[in-house]
Design a protein around this motif. Structure first.
Motif, PDB file in Angstrom:
ATOM      1  N   SER A 261       0.879  -1.054   0.071  1.00 42.89           N
ATOM      2  CA  SER A 261      -0.081  -0.070   0.099  1.00 42.89           C
ATOM      3  C   SER A 261       0.793   1.215   0.038  1.00 42.89           C
ATOM      4  N   SER A 265      -3.329   3.620  -0.923  1.00 40.46           N
ATOM      5  CA  SER A 265      -3.893   2.882  -1.771  1.00 40.46           C
ATOM      6  C   SER A 265      -3.086   1.780  -2.107  1.00 40.46           C
ATOM      7  N   ASP A 318      -5.657  -0.740   6.935  1.00 40.53           N
ATOM      8  CA  ASP A 318      -5.171  -0.351   5.697  1.00 40.53           C
ATOM      9  C   ASP A 318      -5.609  -1.453   4.580  1.00 40.53           C
ATOM     10  N   GLY A 319      -5.720  -1.028   3.346  1.00 42.52           N
ATOM     11  CA  GLY A 319      -6.028  -2.165   2.312  1.00 42.52           C
ATOM     12  C   GLY A 319      -5.236  -3.176   2.069  1.00 42.52           C
ATOM     13  N   ARG A 323      -6.291  -7.045   2.545  1.00 43.36           N
ATOM     14  CA  ARG A 323      -5.854  -8.058   1.351  1.00 43.36           C
ATOM     15  C   ARG A 323      -5.016  -9.273   1.867  1.00 43.36           C
ATOM     16  N   ARG A 390     -18.742   0.864   4.497  1.00 38.76           N
ATOM     17  CA  ARG A 390     -18.245  -0.592   4.394  1.00 38.76           C
ATOM     18  C   ARG A 390     -19.585  -1.368   4.684  1.00 38.76           C
TER      19      ARG A 390
END
Length: 430
Positions: A261, A265, A318-319, A323, A390
C-alpha cells in the motif's frame, strides 16, 4: 506512441524540443502546444511525440518525482509502472538477499529496472514491444553497460525446460538485432546463463493493442501465463508483480505473498520465491505513508479477533492489511475486536493506533437514517464531513447531497453494518 513518432523524438532536434516545450499538464495546454509547434514548421510526428511526452512527464511526477523530467513514457507503461519509492523497496530486498543481477521480464518503461540499477545491481531488461523496449533503453541509458535492454518475449529469455533457468547477462556477440541509441544504450537479443546470485523480476500483464492503457483481468489473460511465471519462481529466486485483487486461490503455497500500500492505495501484490522469500513468512502487508515504511507479517492468514460492541474508537485497517488477511493481527495489536464478522472495521476502548489502520474517536452512533443523521449534524455544528462506508450499498457522493451541512466544525461519518444492523457513526480522526 507509434514507432514513427519515437524515431522523430529520438533525435537531437526532438530531445531538445522536448526539453524546451515546458510543462503540459492539461488538455488546454496540449491544444496550445500543438498549435504553436505546428505553426513553427515541425512535423506532425514530432509535434505529437513531443507534446505527448511532455504531458506524460507531468503525470509521471506522482510516481517518479524529479526523475520524470528525464524519462520517456508510453501511456500503458506509465499506468503499470511501479512507483519509484516502491521499486526501491524491491531493489533493497534483492540486495539483502545477496542478488547481484536481475532479469526484468516485462520491464515496460523500466521503472523497476531503474531502481535495481540504482541500487548497484546488474540489470537485463526485456519487453516484447519494440517501442516500449526502446523507451526503456532510453530511461536506463545513464547506467551504461550495467543495464541492458532487449526486445523479445519473456519466454525466450528464461527457459524452464529440463529443470534449469537460463538468464541473459550480456548481448550475444553475434547478435545483429542491436541498434544505436541517442544516449548510448542498445537494444538487442541474446542470452547467457545466470549464476547463483541472479534473480528474476516478472510483471505479467494483459496488454492492449498499440500503446494505450493496459488492463489486468482474469488469470488466463495474463502474459506470460501465470503457470509459466510460477514455474520460473520454482526454479529461481523470483519476484512476481501482480494486481492486488488476484484470486488468492491462484497463489502457490511455497511463496511469500506481500501486498503493498502506498499513501492509502493498495498498488500491488508481489509473490517472492527462493532466497527472496523470508523464512516463516507467507503473508505480508507493507504500508508506505509520508516517507515511512511499516510491515505486518505472519506465517499464514491470521485468525480474526472476536466481534464486540462498538467501543470508544473505530479502526479502519489499511487495504494491504485487509488483502493479506491480517486484520486479526492488527486487532490484537490494538486490543480491538471486529464490529461484525463480515466487516473490516475494528473497535476498542484503548486510546491507541498504528500505521496499519486509520483510527477514529467515536462521538455517537445512530440508525443510518438521513433524518436522524441530519439532526446529529446540526447538534454538532458540522459543516465539513468526510463520508466513509463499508458493508452498505451507498454512494457517498450521492448520500452527501441528502445531508444538511451548514455548521463550522468537521467530522467523519462512517456508514456500516454491525451485529445490531445498519448504523451511522459520527467520529473524529485521531
Amino acid at each position: 506512441m507509434e514507432m514513427s513518432e519515437l524515431r522523430a523524438l529520438l533525435t537531437r532536434e526532438g530531445l531538445e524540443l522536448l526539453d524546451e516545450v515546458g510543462e503540459i499538464a492539461s488538455p488546454a495546454d496540449v491544444t496550445r502546444a500543438v498549435s504553436r509547434l505546428r505553426a513553427t514548421g515541425h512535423s506532425p510526428d514530432l509535434v505529437s511525440a513531443v507534446v505527448g511526452q511532455a504531458h506524460l512527464r507531468a503525470r509521471a511526477r506522482a510516481k517518479f518525482g524529479a526523475f520524470a523530467e528525464r524519462m520517456l513514457f508510453t501511456r500503458a507503461g506509465l499506468e503499470q509502472a511501479t512507483r519509484l519509492n516502491v521499486a526501491t523497496l524491491h531493489a533493497a530486498r534483492m540486495r539483502q538477499a545477496g542478488i547481484t543481477h536481475v532479469t526484468d521480464l516485462g520491464c515496460g518503461i523500466g521503472g523497476d529496472s531503474l531502481a535495481f540499477a540504482g541500487a548497484g545491481l546488474e540489470v537485463t531488461a526485456v519487453d516484447a514491444d519494440e517501442v516500449t523496449a526502446a523507451i526503456a533503453a532510453y530511461n536506463l541509458a545513464p547506467f551504461g553497460d550495467d543495464a541492458t535492454v532487449h526486445q523479445g518475449l519473456a519466454e525466450e529469455f528464461a527457459s524452464t525446460s529440463r529443470g534449469d533457468v537460463r538468464l541473459p547477462r550480456t548481448d550475444s556477440p553475434d547478435s545483429s538485432a542491436g541498434s544505436a541509441h541517442p544516449r548510448g544504450k542498445r537494444t538487442g537479443t541474446g542470452a547467457a546463463d545466470g549464476g547463483e546470485s541472479s534473480a528474476v523480476w516478472l510483471d505479467p500483464a494483459r496488454r492492449t493493442a498499440g500503446h494505450g492503457e493496459t488492463r489486468r483481468t482474469s488469470a488466463s489473460d495474463w502474459s506470460p501465463s501465470l503457470d509459466w511465471c510460477f514455474e520460473v519462481a520454482r526454479q529461481h529466486p523470483t519476484g512476481i508483480k501482480l494486481g492486488p485483487g488476484l484470486d488468492r486461490g491462484l497463489i502457490p503455497d511455497d511463496v511469500e505473498a506481500q501486498w503493498v500500500s502506498a499513501d492509502g492505495s493498495v498498488v500491488e501484490l508481489v509473490l517472492w520465491s527462493g532466497v527472496l522469500a523470508r523464512p516463516g513468512i507467507r503473508r505480508a502487508a507493507l504500508v508506505t505513508r509520508d516517507g515511512a515504511t511499516h510491515e505486518l507479517t505472519a506465517a499464514a492468514d491470521a485468525d480474526d479477533v472476536p466481534v464486540r460492541e462498538l467501543g470508544a474508537f473505530l479502526h479502519e485497517p489499511d487495504g494491504a492489511v485487509i488483502r493479506a488477511r491480517l486484520i486479526g493481527e492488527a486487532g490484537r495489536m490494538l486490543e480491538a475486536g471486529m464490529i461484525d464478522e463480515q466487516i473490516a472495521y475494528l473497535t476498542g476502548d484503548a486510546a491507541v493506533t498504528s500505521p496499519f489502520v486509520q483510527s477514529f474517536r467515536v462521538r455517537e452512533t445512530m440508525p443510518a437514517h438521513v433524518k436522524t443523521i441530519n439532526a446529529a449534524l446540526r447538534a454538532n455544528d458540522i459543516g465539513r464531513l468526510e463520508i466513509k462506508k463499508r458493508g452498505m450499498d451507498v454512494d457517498p457522493a450521492v448520500y452527501r447531497k441528502k445531508l444538511n451541512l451548514k455548521g463550522s466544525q468537521a467530522a467523519t461519518l462512517l456508514l456500516t453494518r454491525t451485529a445490531a444492523g445498519r448504523v451511522a457513526i459520527l467520529a473524529d480522526r485521531v
